[in-house]
Scaffold this motif. Structure first.
Motif, PDB file in Angstrom:
ATOM      1  N   ASP A 180      54.049  39.050  33.291  1.00 15.31           N
ATOM      2  CA  ASP A 180      53.943  39.654  31.799  1.00 15.31           C
ATOM      3  C   ASP A 180      52.589  39.758  31.666  1.00 15.31           C
ATOM      4  OD1 ASP A 180      54.335  40.781  29.360  1.00 15.31           O
ATOM      5  OD2 ASP A 180      54.873  38.735  28.526  1.00 15.31           O
ATOM      6  N   HIS A 181      51.724  40.693  32.274  1.00 15.13           N
ATOM      7  CA  HIS A 181      50.160  40.735  32.061  1.00 15.13           C
ATOM      8  C   HIS A 181      49.814  41.910  32.017  1.00 15.13           C
ATOM      9  CE1 HIS A 181      49.867  41.636  36.309  1.00 15.13           C
ATOM     10  NE2 HIS A 181      50.581  40.338  36.513  1.00 15.13           N
ATOM     11  N   ASP A 182      48.780  42.308  31.465  1.00 13.38           N
ATOM     12  CA  ASP A 182      48.300  43.700  31.753  1.00 13.38           C
ATOM     13  C   ASP A 182      48.183  44.225  32.996  1.00 13.38           C
ATOM     14  OD1 ASP A 182      47.589  43.390  29.088  1.00 13.38           O
ATOM     15  OD2 ASP A 182      45.515  43.400  29.188  1.00 13.38           O
ATOM     16  N   ALA A 183      48.250  45.539  33.380  1.00 14.67           N
ATOM     17  CA  ALA A 183      48.424  46.230  34.731  1.00 14.67           C
ATOM     18  C   ALA A 183      47.001  45.847  35.765  1.00 14.67           C
ATOM     19  CB  ALA A 183      48.540  47.464  34.711  1.00 14.67           C
ATOM     20  N   TRP A 184      47.345  45.335  36.754  1.00 16.81           N
ATOM     21  CA  TRP A 184      46.275  45.132  37.664  1.00 16.81           C
ATOM     22  C   TRP A 184      46.100  46.212  38.839  1.00 16.81           C
ATOM     23  CZ3 TRP A 184      47.823  39.272  38.583  1.00 16.81           C
ATOM     24  CH2 TRP A 184      47.455  38.638  37.535  1.00 16.81           C
ATOM     25  N   THR A 185      45.108  46.459  39.227  1.00 16.46           N
ATOM     26  CA  THR A 185      45.026  47.411  40.357  1.00 16.46           C
ATOM     27  C   THR A 185      45.866  46.927  41.652  1.00 16.46           C
ATOM     28  OG1 THR A 185      43.063  48.020  39.557  1.00 16.46           O
ATOM     29  CG2 THR A 185      43.524  48.789  41.810  1.00 16.46           C
ATOM     30  N   GLU A 186      46.954  47.680  42.114  1.00 11.28           N
ATOM     31  CA  GLU A 186      47.809  47.027  42.833  1.00 11.28           C
ATOM     32  C   GLU A 186      47.310  46.669  44.428  1.00 11.28           C
ATOM     33  OE1 GLU A 186      52.322  48.114  44.497  1.00 11.28           O
ATOM     34  OE2 GLU A 186      51.715  49.055  42.819  1.00 11.28           O
ATOM     35  N   PRO A 187      46.465  47.615  45.013  1.00  9.70           N
ATOM     36  CA  PRO A 187      45.831  47.191  46.186  1.00  9.70           C
ATOM     37  C   PRO A 187      45.279  46.198  46.068  1.00  9.70           C
ATOM     38  CG  PRO A 187      45.680  49.494  45.811  1.00  9.70           C
ATOM     39  CD  PRO A 187      46.128  48.962  44.586  1.00  9.70           C
ATOM     40  N   VAL A 188      44.622  45.659  45.054  1.00  9.63           N
ATOM     41  CA  VAL A 188      43.503  44.552  44.818  1.00  9.63           C
ATOM     42  C   VAL A 188      44.434  43.293  44.800  1.00  9.63           C
ATOM     43  CG1 VAL A 188      41.440  43.552  44.098  1.00  9.63           C
ATOM     44  CG2 VAL A 188      41.778  45.872  44.133  1.00  9.63           C
ATOM     45  N   ALA A 189      45.491  43.540  43.843  1.00  9.84           N
ATOM     46  CA  ALA A 189      46.367  42.287  43.680  1.00  9.84           C
ATOM     47  C   ALA A 189      47.160  41.893  44.662  1.00  9.84           C
ATOM     48  CB  ALA A 189      47.407  42.555  42.441  1.00  9.84           C
ATOM     49  N   ASP A 190      47.584  42.926  45.542  1.00  6.01           N
ATOM     50  CA  ASP A 190      48.283  42.577  46.940  1.00  6.01           C
ATOM     51  C   ASP A 190      47.373  41.869  47.788  1.00  6.01           C
ATOM     52  OD1 ASP A 190      50.463  43.868  45.992  1.00  6.01           O
ATOM     53  OD2 ASP A 190      49.999  45.820  47.066  1.00  6.01           O
TER      54      ASP A 190
END
Length: 445
Positions: free
Chosen positions: A127-137
């Protein structure tokens, strides 16, 4: 070896751009235990990074944080890149490491495996603001999220507008193809490469020993060049376990193409120059001695005041489309922080749009929180630069930066062999096999 402690600076420093390089300066020593509390604060959370200029943006962010959490003060500390990675394991072992700290993909895995980092799935959840998915991965290991994405970069093509117009080159539609069937990059680079007599590389009489302008920056640069070329030809640098897997027919074709741009077509700077100076191609572009420069957003601050017109296009397309290397810095939590609740609150803040907006507004790098990225776009729009192409690259297709708990050891084995390969001293197939074997041995596989 020192640490600079930053408390409440209101003026932002000039943008410092993160490309995996060290940009921070370190000064007087300090440790987490030495950090004083602000008046009325009940907890001080220390935050270690390696870039002094970005520290100013974080300070602005933490001013807003402390307004919402008056019981918590955040002390931003800077340790220079050249000392950072030696001190990190030492300070973790000694119990003097900061509560929250920056890490990169090559160094976080071992500390996560050793139980030295906070499990963000448990601490923050989804439950947080959207993160840039390829970076979070990049910071997702063994099914667990360990890092909060902070700043990231992809790749685009900088081009000299006058030079490409004069040569009749469309930089927005360049394509490389090792079979030659659909290749347009070689022809464009040859048309843009010029010797001292004004002959282009595709004209009779061209003197490759006296080039005054090169077409393209083919070089030993994983982030900007060869990792994406490898992925765009169907090759893989590593498998899911971190084992190196680039010595394959697709790998040979991709690396062979890049090396040929230097050694055969002679449309790129000599490897002897680019191997030893990572800024060499950028400086050529600044002097208008390089027409096409594929690089990340870290180059923006160096080029924004260039005395000629340049623009950005999507990176060169390959057989499987455009695949950009997405690399980013993450903030991680020290599992042995003195005040775990306060530390988690800081980590939670660092994953919000409000927490990262000052990073974007400084132009320091692309924020990991999606909603904060518009601030970065607007900063550079104020400099008459449209940076949307870098953000688009993360949506079009990506390949990860080197990963794994021992990736640094693997890279240390790969780099000298690749330098010889790009310089033409070792044939591509032999170099790839040699580098892959040495790298896998270095990581214990």
């Amino acid at each position: 070896m020192g640490t600079t402690s930053h408390r409440r600076r209101t003026m932002l420093a000039l943008p410092a751009l993160l490309g995996g390089t060290a940009l921070a300066l370190a000064a007087c020593s300090g440790s987490p235990e030495d950090a004083p509390n602000s008046e009325g604060a009940e907890a001080t959370v220390t935050f270690r990074i390696w870039d002094d200029t970005v520290a100013a943006a974080y300070e602005e962010s933490f001013e807003a944080f402390t307004e919402q959490h008056p019981e918590i003060t955040v002390d931003v500390q800077v340790v220079a890149w050249e000392d950072y990675w030696d001190r990190l394991p030492e300070d973790l072992e000694a119990g003097t490491m900061a509560d929250v700290f920056w890490t990169n993909t090559a160094n976080f895995g071992a500390h996560a495996d050793n139980g030295q980092m906070i499990n963000l799935d448990e601490a923050i959840g989804g439950d947080h603001d959207a993160w840039t998915e390829p970076v979070a991965d990049l910071y997702h290991r063994d099914g667990i999220q360990w890092g909060v994405p902070q700043l990231w970069e992809s790749t685009a093509l900088y081009y000299n507008t006058d030079l490409v117009e004069e040569a009749g080159v469309d930089p927005t539609s360049l394509r490389w193809d090792p079979t030659g069937a659909e290749d347009t990059l070689v022809g464009a680079a040859r048309a843009l490469t010029v010797d001292a007599e004004g002959n282009t590389a595709d004209e009779p009489g061209f003197d490759a020993e006296d080039v005054v302008r090169f077409g393209f920056n083919a070089q030993h640069d994983a982030q900007a060049i060869w990792l994406s070329f490898l992925a765009e030809n169907g090759g893989r640098f590593q498998d899911g376990a971190g084992r190196y897997t680039f010595a394959t027919p697709p790998g040979e074709a991709a690396f062979g193409y890049v090396v040929d741009l230097i050694q055969t077509h002679q449309v790129a700077p000599a490897a002897e120059d680019t191997n030893t100076d990572p800024t060499f191609s950028r400086e050529l572009f600044l002097r208008e001695e390089l027409a096409l420069f594929q690089a990340g957003p870290a180059a923006l601050a160096h080029l924004v005041d260039a005395g000629f017109d340049w623009d950005l296009a999507p990176k060169v397309e390959g057989p499987r489309g455009r695949i950009s290397v997405v690399h980013g810095v993450a903030a991680v939590g020290n599992a042995h922080a003195a005040d775990s609740e306060a530390t988690i609150e800081v980590l939670r803040w660092l994953g919000t749009a409000q927490g990262q907006r000052p990073l974007g507004e400084s132009g320091a790098g692309i924020p990991g929180v999606v909603e904060a990225q518009e601030a970065y776009v607007q900063y550079w729009a104020g400099q008459d630069v449209d940076v949307q192409v870098f953000l688009d690259a993360a949506e079009e297709g990506t390949t990860p930066a080197p990963l794994g708990p021992r990736a640094s050891g693997g890279s240390n084995e790969i780099s000298p062999v690749f330098q010889d390969m790009f310089a033409g001293r070792i044939a591509v197939p032999q170099a790839l096999r040699q580098a892959q074997q040495a790298a896998n041995e270095a990581i214990g596989d």
